[in-house]
Design an enzyme around this catalytic site. Structure first.
Site, mmCIF file in Angstrom:
data_model
loop_
_atom_site.group_PDB
_atom_site.id
_atom_site.type_symbol
_atom_site.label_atom_id
_atom_site.label_comp_id
_atom_site.label_asym_id
_atom_site.label_seq_id
_atom_site.Cartn_x
_atom_site.Cartn_y
_atom_site.Cartn_z
ATOM 1 N N CYS A 72 -19.604 10.050 16.590
ATOM 2 C CA CYS A 72 -19.615 8.673 16.092
ATOM 3 C C CYS A 72 -19.243 8.718 14.613
ATOM 4 C CB CYS A 72 -20.985 8.043 16.293
ATOM 5 S SG CYS A 72 -21.108 6.361 15.654
ATOM 6 N N GLU B 70 -14.719 12.024 20.079
ATOM 7 C CA GLU B 70 -15.236 11.603 21.383
ATOM 8 C C GLU B 70 -14.780 10.190 21.685
ATOM 9 O OE1 GLU B 70 -19.592 11.102 23.619
ATOM 10 O OE2 GLU B 70 -19.402 12.249 21.745
#
Length: 527
Positions: free
Chosen positions: A390, A424
């Site tokens: 993140c 990701e």
């Protein structure tokens, strides 16, 4: 021996016939032995039939095996593992049965190869979906522009029409279209000087507290339609509010006071309900503790001893520092950081389970302390080599180059680890824009400094630590990857390189770059 036999039945019973026979056999074994012999004979008969078919198709199967001896690849590009993806059923019969089934499916495909493919509508349609209107076959569309529909809003039958009637407008629709076009002809070409001054004066007086003046901007017909839509939307909201489905400030923090900034939030964050219903939150910019009022924040700041994030400072150059914070050692701080980040990220789902992650927090220092600029989180043990889970840049520091610095720092850690990294998925909208810009800059810099004749994507990946998939997608977006004479070629577009170089010269020696020599970091144990 019975256990091995049962495993064979589970592994080979793909069409359901053998499983039903085995279940029937197990039910009848306890009653009488003679009744249990009948399913065995039937199963042996089926097995012998399939064995005879497979013996006839053995040459074709051998040719297919000689043609492709390598094992099938998994979606990740590796050969299947021995535990989870290899078939461990019985050695002889089930293997022959599976070969016979594969050959039968190939023969059926060959028989249907002469038929043309059905491509009557868009490939993304899901043909399992059906229109909920009773008696409708999902063909046609109310607009006449599509061949299928899956909702009542586009169903011709629901609107008492046929698919053909929707494709050709009726005389009533044609007359209405002509009337609308006539009404819109009366629209003025533009605002006069006095009207413009009136609009500007209204905007300066009321700012965002009033709706802009809409007269003389569009036709009276369109303005009336807009007013009706406004009234209908407000009426629907009033109904929902009366039913209790919408409350003022329900679990939605609208603004936060963070240091010397007041920030408008973008998304919902799962703060405790007693704080979320306030609509305005007060956050300490050093320890990230959240409070209900400015008085509580003032008292907290008077006794808060934190002036920088917890953890180890692994990078410092000028006023920019990066701290490595372990989610297991500083759990409360990392949870507060995740709750704060969710106010500005849509796809973030991690809030409280922070122990498996490391947080790299970037700060900007002055005489009052280290102020939070942004951060990215990273799994301690990532099996897919994700170097970012993140990433966030605080809104007050956006469009200043700090997002690219965070991305560059994540790839610098991958280079030290001697790994190839990738973020990701899914990425947020702003995150995707930032990463595409970074990959483009990395590739153009590599092309500018490259002096050889042949460029290898593998070599680019090893030198930049960027995943080959991301490199290929970036080259395709830049139209630098071509397929010619059976080979993929990387084209060196000098116009793009010159354009990037001109921007670099214009930007000058900016401080918004990561210096590898200022990094004091070793990979954590176990990664």
């Amino acid at each position: 021996m019975p256990r091995r036999r049962q495993r064979h039945m589970v592994g080979s019973g793909s069409d359901g016939t053998e499983d039903s026979d085995s279940s029937a056999e197990r039910e009848q074994t306890n009653s009488s032995e003679s009744d249990g012999n009948m399913p065995k004979r039937q199963r042996l008969t089926r097995a012998s039939t399939r064995l005879s078919q497979s013996s006839q198709d053995t040459p074709d199967l051998k040719r297919a095996a000689d043609h492709d001896e390598s094992p099938p690849l998994t979606p990740t590009g590796n050969a299947p593992s021995s535990e989870s993806e290899l078939d461990i059923s019985s050695p002889n019969a089930s293997h022959d049965e599976s070969q016979a089934k594969d050959q039968a499916s190939r023969d059926s495909d060959k028989d249907l190869s002469h038929r043309p493919k059905r491509r009557r509508c868009h490939e993304t349609y899901n043909f399992n979906m059906k229109c909920p209107t009773p008696g409708c076959n999902s063909l046609g569309h109310l607009t006449g522009k599509h061949e299928r529909h899956f909702a009542v809003s586009g169903c011709p039958l629901y609107h008492n029409l046929s698919a053909d009637e929707c494709k050709t407008p009726t005389s009533k629709q044609s007359r209405y279209k002509e009337q609308v076009s006539e009404m819109r002809k009366g629209r003025s070409s533009g605002l006069q000087k006095e009207q413009k001054e009136k609009h500007m004066e209204h905007r300066q007086t009321h700012s965002n507290t009033r709706e802009p003046l809409l007269e003389n901007i569009t036709s009276e017909y369109d303005l009336e339609l807009f007013r009706k839509a406004q009234a209908r939307a407000s009426e629907d909201l009033e109904k929902l509010r009366i039913q209790g489905q919408i409350t003022e400030g329900s679990n939605m923090i609208k603004t936060i006071l963070f240091g010397r900034y007041e920030l408008d939030t973008w998304y919902h964050s799962p703060y405790p309900e007693e704080y979320a219903r306030l609509g305005r939150l007060y956050v300490c910019e050093f320890c990230l503790k959240y409070m209900k009022s400015q008085t509580i924040l003032r008292r907290h700041m008077a006794k808060c001893v934190w002036k920088h994030p917890p953890g180890d400072e692994v990078y410092r150059k000028g006023g920019i520092s990066v701290f490595e914070v372990d989610g297991k050692k500083n759990k409360i701080y990392c949870q507060n950081l995740c709750l704060l980040a969710k106010l500005f990220l849509d796809h973030k789902t991690l809030y409280y389970d922070v122990e498996p992650f490391l947080f790299y927090v970037m700060t900007e220092a002055d005489n009052t302390g280290c102020h939070l600029v942004g951060y990215f989180s990273k799994e301690k043990n990532s099996f897919l080599n994700y170097n970012v889970s993140c990433i966030l840049t605080m809104p007050q520091y956006m469009r200043q180059g700090f997002g690219k610095m965070l991305i560059d720092f994540s790839y610098l850690l991958s280079k030290v680890e001697e790994k190839v990294g990738s973020p990701e998925r899914p990425l947020s909208d702003l995150g995707l824009i930032s990463y595409r810009s970074y990959w483009k800059e990395v590739l153009l810099r590599y092309m500018y400094n490259f002096q050889g004749k042949e460029i290898s994507i593998k070599e680019i990946s090893q030198e930049t630590a960027v995943n080959p998939v991301d490199i290929v997608s970036t080259l395709q977006s830049l139209q630098m990857l071509k397929y010619w004479k059976g080979k993929h070629l990387v084209l060196k577009r000098q116009d793009l390189i010159d354009e990037w170089r001109a921007k670099e010269i214009k930007r000058g020696n900016s401080n918004k770059t990561i210096d590898p020599s200022s990094l004091k970091w070793t990979p954590p144990k176990g990664t």
